[in-house]
Design a protein around this motif. Structure first.
Motif, PDB file in Angstrom:
ATOM      1  N   GLU A 212       0.827  -1.200   0.000  1.00 40.30           N
ATOM      2  CA  GLU A 212       0.000   0.000   0.000  1.00 40.30           C
ATOM      3  C   GLU A 212       0.866   1.257   0.000  1.00 40.30           C
ATOM      4  N   LEU A 213       1.960   1.239   0.742  1.00 38.15           N
ATOM      5  CA  LEU A 213       2.826   2.418   0.829  1.00 38.15           C
ATOM      6  C   LEU A 213       3.473   2.735  -0.511  1.00 38.15           C
ATOM      7  N   VAL A 214       4.047   1.746  -1.168  1.00 36.50           N
ATOM      8  CA  VAL A 214       4.742   2.020  -2.422  1.00 36.50           C
ATOM      9  C   VAL A 214       3.757   2.435  -3.510  1.00 36.50           C
ATOM     10  N   ALA A 215       2.547   1.901  -3.492  1.00 39.89           N
ATOM     11  CA  ALA A 215       1.547   2.288  -4.494  1.00 39.89           C
ATOM     12  C   ALA A 215       1.032   3.702  -4.238  1.00 39.89           C
ATOM     13  N   ALA A 216       0.754   4.040  -2.982  1.00 34.86           N
ATOM     14  CA  ALA A 216       0.271   5.387  -2.663  1.00 34.86           C
ATOM     15  C   ALA A 216       1.337   6.429  -2.953  1.00 34.86           C
TER      16      ALA A 216
END
Length: 443
Positions: A56-60
């Motif tokens: 989720e962090l890398v996509a956001a």
């Protein structure tokens, strides 16, 4: 009297109008940014596992800086692990190519090694045109088709460095100042969330290690029977256990049970019950009822607020006879080429729920080549079905074991686990239970 002029003043020229439109645009931009940050942090807060939070962090972050690809390297500064690399829009082979670049030449490597001037984000707006970069770095960038990058460290005040995230652009580019500010705010919140999940995962790993130490390190070898055990640990360490101990005259004691609850308390109770059962099995000999009666007394004296289920079987492989008794536990399942059926056991409440536990034992004889399966309740609960449908699903899985696999109890256990347990991720959530499966094949 105030004199009133009869002349009107000439209109002023060259004076700009009130900046209302400009202020409205700025306010709209701020509201949009705050809304975006709120949505992304809410989605991140909804992740309950470390892997889901990393993805989720890398996509956001890629959405905030306007990049299509990226990677995140988790490597806590204290060296306690775990260490992971997560890719966005990158295959395992492409991540492998990036890892061939000398660590000190990459932006994430500089962060992780704590090199000078790595306290703030690092931008590489033109990788292919920057001759000061490592040649291998520019070669890998050209091969993978990215021309710019933006790297953000992930740190907290309490834990220090956790890792670094890098986002990749297909063309020479650099995020705007507003984008850098947004991803910086998001990364600070994300690092705190990762620190909490990291601590939780370490605690779960420690509990799983303790649980493995409390279970048998290997199964005994008794003529006439072959054993195999499988365990699927839950995220929260549960109290499911099994045991197999050799007894005099080539007899075999098989036990399986489950302690209510999870965490250190359940593990401690599990260890005491297993140790107590081994002692009672040696003292009581061929009487499973006496073994469980002693176990009931032990539980009431040491764990008065704990409920547990247990099943103990005294086996004589040479005669292919099994005498068993259960306390609130699920019935064994015997399967072979000619039959697959549940063993009828006497009904009894779980251990710790009666002032004095006692129920008659049951004796049955498995046929040559049949496998008796002992399992914990988690195998049924993880299916997500009702009780009756879960039993039917288990029966169908055992009856459908291919003939070529029936010679090996481990293969039988693996087939049943693959068939019964869901493959879509259900049952691996935080509320999932332990699963223990003990298989005994009689020659």
């Amino acid at each position: 009297m105030v004199p009133v002029s009869t002349h009107t003043s000439a209109p002023t020229e060259g004076v700009p109008s009130a900046p209302g439109a400009f202020i409205q645009d700025r306010l709209a931009g701020w509201v949009s940014d705050l809304t975006t940050l709120h949505e992304l942090t809410e989605r991140l807060a909804g992740t309950s596992t470390l892997d889901s939070a990393l993805h989720e962090l890398v996509a956001a972050g890629a959405a905030l800086v306007g990049a299509a690809r990226g990677l995140l390297v988790l490597e806590p500064a204290d060296g306690g692990g775990p260490s992971r690399t997560i890719g966005l829009g990158l295959t395992h082979a492409e991540l492998g190519h990036i890892e061939t670049v000398p660590r000190s030449a990459t932006t994430y490597g500089r962060f992780l090694d704590g090199l000078p001037d790595t306290g703030a984000p690092l931008a590489s707006p033109d990788i292919l045109g920057d001759t000061g970069l490592d040649p291998r770095f520019r070669e890998v960038a050209a091969r993978l088709g990215y021309a710019a990058s933006y790297a953000q460290p992930l740190t907290t005040e309490t834990t220090g460095r956790l890792g670094a995230a890098v986002w990749l652009y297909d063309e020479p580019a650099e995020p705007l100042e507003r984008q850098c500010h947004l991803v910086g705010v998001y990364a600070r919140y994300a690092a705190e969330h990762l620190a909490r999940l990291l601590e939780l995962e370490r605690a779960r790993a420690d509990a799983a290690a303790v649980a493995e130490e409390l279970l048998p390190s290997r199964l005994p070898r008794i003529p006439g029977v072959r054993l195999a055990a499988r365990r699927r640990a839950a995220p929260r360490a549960g109290g499911d256990w099994y045991d197999a101990l050799p007894l005099p005259d080539n007899a075999l004691g098989l036990a399986i049970g489950s302690v209510g609850g999870s965490g250190p308390a359940a593990l401690a109770a599990m260890g005491r019950l297993r140790a107590g059962l081994r002692a009672y099995a040696v003292m009581e000999g061929e009487d499973p009822v006496a073994v469980l009666s002693d176990l009931e007394l032990l539980l009431r004296m040491t764990e008065p607020a704990t409920a547990a289920t247990a099943l103990y079987a005294y086996c004589e492989p040479g005669r292919r006879t099994i005498v068993l008794a259960g306390a609130g536990h699920t019935p064994p399942l015997v399967t072979g080429e000619r039959r697959t059926e549940f063993v009828e056991t006497t009904l009894s409440a779980p251990l710790g729920m009666l002032s004095c536990w006692e129920a008659p034992s049951v004796e049955f004889t498995p046929r040559p080549g049949e496998t008796v399966l002992f399992y914990t309740d988690g195998l049924l609960r993880r299916t997500g079905d009702t009780r009756d449908r879960a039993f039917a699903r288990l029966h169908s899985a055992a009856a459908g074991v291919p003939r070529v696999l029936r010679q090996d109890p481990g293969a039988v256990a693996d087939h049943i686990l693959r068939t019964v347990l869901p493959v879509d991720g259900a049952g691996r959530n935080a509320d999932a239970e332990d699963v223990v499966l003990l298989a005994a094949r009689f020659d």
